[in-house]
Design an enzyme around this catalytic site. Structure first.
Site, PDB file in Angstrom:
ATOM      1  N   GLU A   1      -3.041  -0.073  -3.842  1.00 30.13           N
ATOM      2  CA  GLU A   1      -2.722  -1.259  -3.039  1.00 30.13           C
ATOM      3  C   GLU A   1      -3.076  -2.562  -3.752  1.00 30.13           C
ATOM      4  O   GLU A   1      -3.925  -2.586  -4.653  1.00 30.13           O
ATOM      5  CB  GLU A   1      -3.411  -1.207  -1.671  1.00 30.13           C
ATOM      6  CG  GLU A   1      -4.898  -1.311  -1.728  1.00 30.13           C
ATOM      7  CD  GLU A   1      -5.564  -1.226  -0.369  1.00 30.13           C
ATOM      8  OE1 GLU A   1      -5.208  -1.969   0.559  1.00 30.13           O
ATOM      9  OE2 GLU A   1      -6.484  -0.404  -0.245  1.00 30.13           O
TER      10      GLU A   1
ATOM     11  N   ASP B   1       0.868  -1.192   0.000  1.00 31.24           N
ATOM     12  CA  ASP B   1       0.000   0.000   0.000  1.00 31.24           C
ATOM     13  C   ASP B   1       0.901   1.238   0.000  1.00 31.24           C
ATOM     14  O   ASP B   1       1.784   1.378   0.845  1.00 31.24           O
ATOM     15  CB  ASP B   1      -0.884  -0.029   1.253  1.00 31.24           C
ATOM     16  CG  ASP B   1      -1.914   1.089   1.253  1.00 31.24           C
ATOM     17  OD1 ASP B   1      -3.084   0.801   1.546  1.00 31.24           O
ATOM     18  OD2 ASP B   1      -1.562   2.245   0.973  1.00 31.24           O
TER      19      ASP B   1
HETATM   20  P1  TTP Z   1      -5.163   5.099   1.209  1.00 34.01           P
HETATM   21  O1  TTP Z   1      -4.163   4.034   0.851  1.00 34.01           O
HETATM   22  O2  TTP Z   1      -6.266   4.730   2.131  1.00 34.01           O
HETATM   23  O3  TTP Z   1      -4.429   6.347   1.873  1.00 34.01           O
HETATM   24  P2  TTP Z   1      -3.028   6.992   1.522  1.00 34.01           P
HETATM   25  O4  TTP Z   1      -2.270   6.184   0.526  1.00 34.01           O
HETATM   26  O5  TTP Z   1      -3.227   8.420   1.167  1.00 34.01           O
HETATM   27  O6  TTP Z   1      -2.290   6.981   2.907  1.00 34.01           O
HETATM   28  P3  TTP Z   1      -1.689   5.712   3.695  1.00 34.01           P
HETATM   29  O7  TTP Z   1      -0.222   5.990   3.826  1.00 34.01           O
HETATM   30  O8  TTP Z   1      -2.399   5.716   5.005  1.00 34.01           O
HETATM   31  O9  TTP Z   1      -1.976   4.494   2.882  1.00 34.01           O
HETATM   32  O10 TTP Z   1      -5.825   5.652  -0.108  1.00 34.01           O
HETATM   33  C1  TTP Z   1      -5.101   5.803  -1.315  1.00 34.01           C
HETATM   34  C2  TTP Z   1      -5.538   7.062  -2.034  1.00 34.01           C
HETATM   35  O11 TTP Z   1      -6.923   7.017  -2.301  1.00 34.01           O
HETATM   36  C3  TTP Z   1      -5.308   8.329  -1.238  1.00 34.01           C
HETATM   37  O12 TTP Z   1      -3.992   8.856  -1.417  1.00 34.01           O
HETATM   38  C4  TTP Z   1      -6.368   9.236  -1.758  1.00 34.01           C
HETATM   39  C5  TTP Z   1      -7.496   8.314  -2.179  1.00 34.01           C
HETATM   40  N1  TTP Z   1      -8.562   8.345  -1.173  1.00 34.01           N
HETATM   41  C6  TTP Z   1      -9.617   9.247  -1.351  1.00 34.01           C
HETATM   42  O13 TTP Z   1      -9.659   9.970  -2.340  1.00 34.01           O
HETATM   43  N2  TTP Z   1     -10.600   9.299  -0.385  1.00 34.01           N
HETATM   44  C7  TTP Z   1     -10.586   8.523   0.732  1.00 34.01           C
HETATM   45  O14 TTP Z   1     -11.484   8.615   1.594  1.00 34.01           O
HETATM   46  C8  TTP Z   1      -9.490   7.594   0.910  1.00 34.01           C
HETATM   47  C9  TTP Z   1      -9.420   6.717   2.134  1.00 34.01           C
HETATM   48  C10 TTP Z   1      -8.511   7.556  -0.069  1.00 34.01           C
HETATM   49 MG    MG Z   2      -2.084   4.136   0.733  1.00 33.43          MG
END
Ligand code: TTP
Ligand code: MG
Length: 387
Positions: free
Chosen positions: A105, A8
């Protein structure tokens, strides 16, 4: 025993922005809208911004209060999609069994590939390094005997983390985990468990399978019983071919204004058409989804006798379907195409359609070359335009 790897990306959208704008490095960065944008929601935030309590799905306005010094950027989906594709192209180099979960991911079933690496640590490092080389970004990786544990493991040492969970360490790792972290345990079932003073996985262990089933329902009770013991048999399911392409939009306020909604349909039809053409597909069915203020949701579909991939047909059919729906305040609107065929026989098309397809081709070329949306059809620019 299986070896499952979960990967991820870290603060994905924000990390892409830092990559393209090195001046953002180390700063609290919030993706999703401008600071004064009244309707935006946070897509993600850099780890620096998270220290202020900013997180995904929070209204931008709230983020602006929590982190006034933050850098707020609206986000560039096309660019994130591009980096996402770079990353997803790496995974098959490591395993033939890849299950993409989202834009950033995936699960990789590494069973039988262990001997390619000196140890599991090296396996994880090797994937992290390859992702960094290809994209310039960091990922967090978890390796464990099943999907549930691998996902927990990748999350545990974020950002830029790597955690290997060996079978012998699983129960110790799980014992301190809040029950809400178990897959399937949402707010409601969490409340049920809390009512019985069950807060951590270790609290669940003395309870029998029938006891949990009785309180959580048969399916969830059984799932919780097994996950609490680190047992998860779900296979890694390789990517299935897309069966539909769609876009939907949830409005911050409900809308009953027909010309506004028609404009949204036009813009979504263009996006859907673009994606359809970029995958070299034609569709035969257009559907719309409408959710009203009271959350009642309807879908309507129309199948045509010929395959199409142009914005005009998608928009015309979507609008036709929408006009048959009684207009009430709308909360969500979506356009989807399905029933795919690869390519289409041009001989079946009228001259008019051939011209349309040439217009689309030229527009796509311009949009590919410059930013998506550089050139658009008049009707998707403002609500006064005619059909
Ligand atoms: P995530 O993998 O949940 O978050 P992230 O990669 O930003 O951070 P982490 O290091 O905790 O993994 O989500 C991946 C992408 O999806 C995120 O960068 C932006 C998008 N996203 C949204 O647009 N809205 C949301 O509510 C979530 C959870 C993610
Ligand atoms: Mg992420």
């Amino acid at each position: 025993m299986r070896t499952i790897m979960h990967v991820d990306m870290d603060a994905f959208f924000a990390a892409v922005e830092v990559l393209d704008h090195p001046e953002y490095a180390g700063k609290p960065l919030i993706i999703g809208g401008r600071k004064d944008s009244p309707r935006g929601v946070v897509s993600t935030a850099s780890y620096e911004a998270r220290k202020f309590g900013v997180h995904s799905a929070m209204p931008i306005a709230r983020a602006a209060i929590l982190c006034p010094q933050g850098i707020f950027v609206p986000g560039r989906m096309k660019r994130y999609q591009e980096v996402s594709e770079q990353i997803h192209r790496v995974f098959p180099e490591f395993s033939p069994l890849v299950e993409p979960l989202s834009v950033d991911e995936a699960f990789l079933d590494m069973s039988g590939c262990e001997h390619f690496y000196p140890n599991l640590e090296a396996m994880g490092q090797s994937l992290k390094r390859r992702i960094k080389d290809v994209s310039g970004l960091t990922a967090s990786v978890g390796i464990a005997p099943n999907k549930f544990l691998a996902k927990l493991a990748s999350d545990f040492r974020k950002p830029d983390g790597l955690l290997i969970l060996k079978a012998a360490d699983v129960q110790r790792f799980l014992n301190d985990l809040p029950v809400g972290k178990l897959w399937g345990v949402g707010k409601k079932s969490e409340a049920v468990l809390h009512k019985h003073k069950l807060y951590y996985v270790r609290d669940l262990l003395p309870h029998s399978l029938p006891w949990l089933r009785e309180r959580l329902g048969s399916a969830l009770g059984s799932q919780v019983y097994h996950l609490a013991r680190g047992l998860d048999e779900r296979p890694v399911i390789p990517e299935q071919e897309a069966k539909s392409i769609g876009h939907e939009l949830t409005f911050a306020e409900d809308h009953a204004d027909f010309s506004f909604l028609r404009l949204q349909l036009a813009q979504m039809s263009e996006k859907v058409g673009w994606r359809l053409r970029s995958q070299g597909l034609h569709a035969k069915t257009v559907s719309i989804k409408v959710r009203f203020a009271d959350f009642k949701t309807i879908t309507r579909a129309q199948t045509l006798s010929f395959p199409f991939n142009d914005d005009d047909t998608i928009f015309r059919e979507a609008l036709h379907l929408f006009k048959q729906v009684k207009l009430e305040p709308v909360r969500l609107l979506g356009v989807t195409v399905s029933n795919f065929s690869v390519g289409a026989q041009m001989s079946l098309f009228s001259l008019e359609q051939e011209n349309t397809s040439q217009v689309n081709e030229v527009m796509d070329k311009i949009n590919r070359h410059f930013a998506p949306g550089t050139i658009r059809k008049g009707r998707s620019l403002n609500s006064d335009s005619t059909e």
